[in-house]
Design an enzyme around this catalytic site. Structure first.
Site, PDB file in Angstrom:
ATOM      1  CB  CYS A 232      -0.990   0.043   1.149  1.00 15.98           C
ATOM      2  SG  CYS A 232      -1.198  -1.451   2.082  1.00 15.98           S
TER       3      CYS A 232
ATOM      4  NE  ARG B 138       2.270  -9.229   5.095  1.00 14.87           N
ATOM      5  CZ  ARG B 138       0.971  -9.178   4.863  1.00 14.87           C
ATOM      6  NH1 ARG B 138       0.159  -9.959   5.548  1.00 14.87           N
ATOM      7  NH2 ARG B 138       0.476  -8.349   3.971  1.00 14.87           N
TER       8      ARG B 138
ATOM      9  CD  GLN C 194      -0.336  -8.804   0.062  1.00 12.99           C
ATOM     10  OE1 GLN C 194       0.266  -7.741  -0.025  1.00 12.99           O
ATOM     11  NE2 GLN C 194      -1.267  -9.026   0.967  1.00 12.99           N
TER      12      GLN C 194
ATOM     13  CG  ASP D  87      -1.937  -5.349  -2.478  1.00  8.28           C
ATOM     14  OD1 ASP D  87      -3.148  -5.243  -2.249  1.00  8.28           O
ATOM     15  OD2 ASP D  87      -1.046  -5.011  -1.672  1.00  8.28           O
TER      16      ASP D  87
ATOM     17  CG  HIS E 238      -3.668  -0.213  -2.630  1.00 11.75           C
ATOM     18  ND1 HIS E 238      -2.570  -0.963  -2.959  1.00 11.75           N
ATOM     19  CD2 HIS E 238      -4.004  -0.549  -1.356  1.00 11.75           C
ATOM     20  CE1 HIS E 238      -2.239  -1.709  -1.920  1.00 11.75           C
ATOM     21  NE2 HIS E 238      -3.084  -1.496  -0.940  1.00 11.75           N
TER      22      HIS E 238
ATOM     23  CE  LYS F 215     -11.690  -8.416   7.449  1.00 11.18           C
ATOM     24  NZ  LYS F 215     -10.495  -9.231   7.595  1.00 11.18           N
TER      25      LYS F 215
ATOM     26  CG  HIS G   8      -6.168  -1.615   1.438  1.00 13.61           C
ATOM     27  ND1 HIS G   8      -4.822  -1.489   1.593  1.00 13.61           N
ATOM     28  CD2 HIS G   8      -6.716  -0.599   2.145  1.00 13.61           C
ATOM     29  CE1 HIS G   8      -4.557  -0.471   2.378  1.00 13.61           C
ATOM     30  NE2 HIS G   8      -5.692   0.094   2.728  1.00 13.61           N
TER      31      HIS G   8
END
Length: 638
Positions: A333, A362, A380, A382, A384, A463, A509
């Site tokens: 992000c 992580r 990911q 991912d 945004h 979410k 997200h």
RNA sequence: GCCACAGUAGCUCAGGGGUAGAGCACCCGAUUCGUAAUCGGGCGGUCGUGAGUUCAAUUCUCACCUGUGGCUCCA
């Protein structure tokens, strides 16, 4: 007198303190025979819990799903009864019903062995045949302390009761437990159960407290249901992605590389790449822009984003670069936000949708790692989305289309949960309610059913969680869409509105597959390693029956190759049976067997994965057409 | 990280205080086959790593590493 409203609209009067058993009996003796428990205003009570208030009253029988939890919780007591008989030193913790069964926690000096489990199981059968009634008693704090004088864990729990709370105990034969209930009438109700395994578990789930020994078990009313459940567990083991990936040569890990770090072998990489290519085309069609951001990032960025403050224990350590601290990124992000901020943005630019197949790292504690499902480095898918508040419903709608299309492609049915404001949350309740309503409206508008996960949102926004259902009925975490009230504030995101003043955009997200690692791991289990044609690492294997048709087999291979089909020729000097067997074990969708007959007619004898001897003879041209059609439509079969 | 268990050939596993064995895989040879294992021969392991006990350790002990089932946490 209490007034009880029955489901058919009738009412019953009962004196305060009446037992549900008597109320049910007054409705009908047959009903009493079938009754497991009752429900009063949403609370499940057993037949011997005195009624203290009126309300909606319903009898629960085996047919009601609630009865299963009652049975299982009673199963936990029966388990404890058996354990106490064989291991009198065992201190009892808690023994609740859980989604697929029940467990009981014990504090023992010597941990349980698999042989112990067998003994407990036979002892439970004795307890069951002894048909002990579950006797409920309501006792004073002092009396309870006396009864559990030898059970320190129960005494600790007793210390937490407030003065006006009812303390109840349940006794079945020799065993007494501090318990709220409800329970089935007696131990003979438990007929179909199985002890599954033992595991360590912290007392009260607190890692600072002592480890107890937990015994997991399951129970059902019907024998068929128990067998089906055990079969599903077996099937899950048979589909274990770690085992299949080994057999199919998809990925490995290595101590020299480090735990939780996946090495994608060529065959695994094909699957992953097909998914990425598919998804890339999909999201470009849905209006996303692709971006790339660095894998290591100056710590300053994570100070601004707050990750260093809130996520530090999950981040890998800092590396020093000319006096500045850098870290592997745990999330994408902040990078996307920085791209957003590289220009002044106008309301005319919005919505902006940045997507990245972003590798993140992580630090996960060693005990949590699991195959491809829980790793320390993953990619990911991912994205945004930066937009105005007014644009949120349209964006959600677009996302629902996107998720639906993608999940259908992989053959996953799904459910949706709307996770709402947790206790500790950023932003006012009004902002949250508004956002939750926006999400709910978007779902309702398209007739999409969903359930609420109350308090399940992140601290920075509500979410939507998609839960996938795989081929054997297990649930997996699917796409998620999160509203974020936090990062736009922290980074001071802005766009210029039509009124020529700065405004704060909303940030969404979202991930579709989540992580490539976890998703592919899940797919391996979903398909049991038998990937549909478009994902199969090897799509066609051409097998000449004898050397004299090798040339023809080669020409079949060439024609498939020029169409981009992943095809291999197996012309080894092994028997046909041997080569067929190997192809089946490698779960190759199509084997094209060619002999003299096929060579003469420019055709193949097609063996479809899993179909055994039911081969089809077709021309090479027809086969090419069939393959191309299945690839173009990403057919789920074979 | 915590509790329990495990680590022997590329894979699946047997064995056990006197430095190891099977099947499959792999290599070589024979075999040319009509839909799930053709036959014969061969290669391959300092028994996870390190230390300790012992005349002697792969075997016993300890530590570490890795994995498995859970707890906690999560994409």
């Amino acid at each position: 007198m209490l007034t009880l409203r029955l489901p058919d609209g009738a009412t019953r009067e009962a004196p305060e303190g009446a037992l549900p058993r008597d109320v049910v009996a007054s409705i009908g003796p047959r009903l009493l025979r079938d009754a497991i428990a009752v429900e009063l205003d949403g609370e499940v009570l057993d037949l011997d819990t005195p009624l203290r208030k009126g309300g909606a009253f319903r009898v629960i029988t085996e047919k009601d799903p609630e009865s299963l939890a009652v049975l299982r919780h009673s199963g936990a007591h029966i388990l404890a009864t058996a354990v106490r008989r064989l291991r009198p030193d065992a201190k009892i913790g808690f023994g609740p019903a859980i989604e697929d069964g029940f467990y009981y926690d014990f504090e023992v000096k010597e941990p349980f062995t698999p042989e112990d489990l067998e003994k407990f199981e036979s002892e439970m059968k004795k307890v069951i045949s002894e048909k002990f009634p579950f006797v409920r008693e309501e006792v004073s704090q002092a009396e309870a302390r006396k009864r559990f004088a030898d059970d320190p864990l129960k005494l600790e729990r007793l210390g937490e009761f407030s003065d006006d709370e009812i303390i109840s105990t349940y006794t079945d034969g020799p065993f007494i437990d501090l318990c709220r209930g409800p329970h089935v009438p007696d131990t003979s109700y438990l007929k179909n159960f199985k002890l599954l395994h033992t595991a360590g578990a912290y007392w009260r789930g607190d890692e600072h407290r002592q480890m107890l020994q937990r015994i997991y078990a399951t129970a059902f009313w019907k024998k068929e249901d128990l067998e089906a459940h055990l079969h599903q567990l077996e099937e899950g083991k048979r589909r274990d992605h770690r085992v299949l990936a080994q057999q199919l040569d998809l990925y490995s890990t290595d101590a020299r590389v480090g735990p939780g770090l996946i090495l994608w072998h060529p065959k695994g990489a094909i699957i992953r790449n097909e998914i990425e290519e598919y998804e890339k085309a999909l999201i470009l069609r849905h209006g996303y822009d692709l971006v790339f951001t660095p894998h290591i990032v100056s710590e300053k960025l994570f100070q601004i984003s707050g990750h260093l403050e809130n996520f530090k224990e999950n981040m890998f350590g800092a590396m020093d670069v000319e006096g500045a601290s850098y870290r592997p990124k745990p999330m994408n992000c902040p990078g996307h936000i920085v791209i957003y901020q590289s220009h002044q943005r106008s309301y005319r630019d919005l919505p902006i949708r940045y997507a990245e197949f972003g590798a993140v790292y992580r630090y996960e504690r060693s005990g949590t790692l699991h195959g491809m499902m829980r790793v320390r480095g993953f990619t990911q898918d991912d994205a945004h989305i930066f937009c105005t508040l007014e644009q949120v419903p349209a964006e959600i709608d677009r996302l629902l289309d996107l998720c639906d299309e993608m999940l259908k492609t992989f053959g996953y049915p799904y459910t949706i949960e709307l996770a709402t404001r947790p206790d500790k949350a950023l932003g006012t309740p009004e902002v949250w309610q508004n956002a939750e309503k926006t999400l709910a409206d978007a779902l309702n508008k398209r007739g999409q059913s969903f359930t609420y996960d109350e308090g399940g949102g992140t601290f920075y926004g509500p979410k939507l969680d998609f839960k996938l259902i795989d081929a054997i009925g297990r649930k997996w975490q699917g796409p998620t869409v999160q509203l974020d009230f936090n990062l736009p504030e922290r980074f001071g995101l802005e766009y210029t509105g039509p009124d020529n003043t700065p405004h704060r955009p909303i940030m969404l997200h979202r991930v579709l597959v989540g992580s490539m690692e976890r998703f592919v791991g899940g797919l391996i289990e979903h398909f049991a390693g038998a990937f549909p044609l478009w994902l199969a690492p090897e799509q066609v294997r051409v097998i000449p029956i004898a050397d004299e048709v090798k040339g023809f087999a080669q020409s079949v291979v060439e024609r498939l190759k020029t169409r981009g089909v992943r095809v291999h020729l197996d012309d080894r000097s092994e028997t046909l049976n041997y080569r067929i067997r190997e192809g089946e074990m490698m779960k190759i969708p199509y084997m094209a067997v060619v002999g003299k007959r096929e060579a003469e007619s420019d055709s193949i004898a097609l063996r479809v994965r899993g179909a055994g001897k039911k081969q089809e003879v077709m021309t090479v041209t027809d086969f090419l057409a069939r393959i191309e059609d299945e690839l173009a439509t990403r057919a789920l079969k074979p």
